[in-house]
Design a protein around this motif. Sequence first.
Motif, short mmCIF file in Angstrom:
data_model
loop_
_atom_site.label_atom_id
_atom_site.label_comp_id
_atom_site.label_asym_id
_atom_site.label_seq_id
_atom_site.Cartn_x
_atom_site.Cartn_y
_atom_site.Cartn_z
N VAL A 227 70.92 81.30 -95.12
CA VAL A 227 71.84 81.12 -94.27
C VAL A 227 72.64 79.91 -94.64
CG1 VAL A 227 71.71 80.56 -91.71
CG2 VAL A 227 70.07 82.20 -92.69
N GLY A 228 73.88 80.02 -94.34
CA GLY A 228 74.60 78.58 -94.10
C GLY A 228 74.94 78.21 -92.78
N ILE A 229 74.90 77.04 -92.22
CA ILE A 229 75.41 76.66 -90.92
C ILE A 229 76.38 75.69 -90.88
CG2 ILE A 229 74.16 76.01 -88.85
CD1 ILE A 229 71.31 76.48 -90.13
N ALA A 230 77.31 75.85 -89.90
CA ALA A 230 78.47 74.75 -89.83
C ALA A 230 78.17 74.77 -88.29
CB ALA A 230 79.68 75.23 -90.24
N LEU A 231 78.45 73.23 -87.80
CA LEU A 231 78.55 72.74 -86.47
C LEU A 231 79.78 72.44 -86.02
CD1 LEU A 231 75.19 70.78 -86.64
CD2 LEU A 231 75.30 72.98 -85.92
N ALA A 232 80.12 72.78 -84.63
CA ALA A 232 81.36 72.55 -84.06
C ALA A 232 81.09 71.55 -82.99
CB ALA A 232 82.12 73.71 -83.51
N PRO A 233 81.86 70.53 -82.90
CA PRO A 233 83.29 70.52 -83.66
C PRO A 233 83.29 69.64 -84.93
CG PRO A 233 82.97 68.82 -81.85
CD PRO A 233 81.83 69.71 -81.83
N GLY A 234 82.04 69.11 -85.19
CA GLY A 234 82.02 68.26 -86.55
C GLY A 234 82.35 68.74 -87.68
N ASP A 240 88.28 79.70 -88.47
CA ASP A 240 88.48 80.09 -89.72
C ASP A 240 87.91 79.01 -90.58
OD1 ASP A 240 89.66 82.60 -89.79
OD2 ASP A 240 91.78 81.44 -89.61
N THR A 241 87.84 77.68 -90.06
CA THR A 241 87.38 76.50 -90.76
C THR A 241 86.01 76.58 -90.53
OG1 THR A 241 89.43 75.24 -90.26
CG2 THR A 241 87.20 74.12 -91.10
N LEU A 242 85.14 76.80 -89.66
CA LEU A 242 83.84 76.71 -89.37
C LEU A 242 83.30 77.86 -90.35
CD1 LEU A 242 83.86 76.39 -85.71
CD2 LEU A 242 82.83 74.75 -87.29
N LEU A 243 83.79 79.10 -90.17
CA LEU A 243 83.59 80.46 -91.11
C LEU A 243 83.45 79.84 -92.27
CD1 LEU A 243 82.41 83.26 -90.13
CD2 LEU A 243 84.71 83.96 -90.68
N ARG A 244 84.52 79.35 -93.12
CA ARG A 244 84.33 79.02 -94.32
C ARG A 244 83.53 77.74 -94.66
NH1 ARG A 244 89.09 77.38 -94.04
NH2 ARG A 244 89.09 74.93 -94.13
N HIS A 245 83.16 77.00 -93.91
CA HIS A 245 82.32 75.92 -94.01
C HIS A 245 80.89 76.20 -94.06
CE1 HIS A 245 85.36 72.30 -92.97
NE2 HIS A 245 85.40 73.01 -94.19
N ALA A 246 80.41 77.32 -93.29
CA ALA A 246 79.31 77.84 -93.30
C ALA A 246 79.18 78.96 -94.25
CB ALA A 246 79.10 78.81 -91.79
N ASP A 247 80.24 79.29 -95.13
CA ASP A 247 80.01 80.11 -95.94
C ASP A 247 79.71 79.51 -97.06
OD1 ASP A 247 79.95 82.58 -97.67
OD2 ASP A 247 82.30 82.25 -97.80
N GLN A 248 80.29 78.42 -97.32
CA GLN A 248 80.11 77.06 -98.51
C GLN A 248 78.72 76.70 -98.16
OE1 GLN A 248 83.17 74.22 -97.77
NE2 GLN A 248 84.66 75.42 -98.93
N ALA A 249 78.23 76.31 -97.08
CA ALA A 249 76.97 76.30 -97.12
C ALA A 249 75.92 77.28 -97.43
CB ALA A 249 76.50 75.79 -95.40
#
Length: 289
Positions: A227-234, A240-249
């Motif tokens: 699992v990779g997790i991205a938090l909004a709005p930080g 698209d940005t959140l999905l990309r950052h979660a994918d990187q994590a």
Amino acid sequence: MICNTKYIQDYALDSAIVKPGARYIDVLAHSNLRGNQPGLSVQQYYAKRMRENRNAQQATSLTLLWDGRTMQVINRPLPDGGWVALHEDVTEKLEVSRQIAHLANHDSLTSLPNRNTFHSRMSQVLADIDHSAGSAAVLFMDLDRFKQVNDTMGHMVGDQLLVEVAVRLKRSLCEGDLVVRLGGDEFVILQDNTSRRDAERLAQRLIGAMSEPFVIEGMIVDIGLSVGIALAPGDGTTSDTLLRHADQALYRSKSRGGGGYCFYDAAIESKGLSAMVGDDGIEPPTCPV
């Protein structure tokens, strides 16, 4: 003034009652008694139909029949103040339309919502966050050892496994969470009104759920979840940005051998380093009422 046998048959009416010379309200009362247009009283049914019949323009409406079928009624006004009503069974047409709409927003294999639904819901959540200073989490998930399952057991087993994975994912969610399948063995969860700790607990719960063996066609299938997790709005203010950052994590989590979770960290991602967020013994939470 005029009705045909097909009308009487479709609405399950009695030809001794429904015939030229009958009062229209008596026809509708008899139809209502037969179970047509459920949920409306005779007076409501009559008022509805008369509004449609007296419309100066051609009017189209739907009527639910006693057996679950749907009739489309087209009322065409006549110069003398009367009308002609054409009744067509559109049950199959409506079902095809519903299926097309469902496929546009859902995955055909698992019936989970798809990428279109995610972006639509994410946009709504981000708009709410912008107005209320709230927060949300995007959890990007990938199955560990899924390729091995496909290679050794076949794609039919792999497809069935994905269906079972979808069931477990849904069971692990709290009310209001959204899980979607992006494609292949990639899934995403949108957790609204949440915190970093809540997202962490959800990730742990999901990993635990996937660690239990699956039984597919009598065979034991053992996989895991990263699992990779991205938090909004930080971590981003667009879907698209959140999905990309979660994918990187997620990529960092996979690089550590799988079976774990990572939060997006801009400093780490910019340097291309790998850092794993470990389990701190947090117990899975109960979902809020």
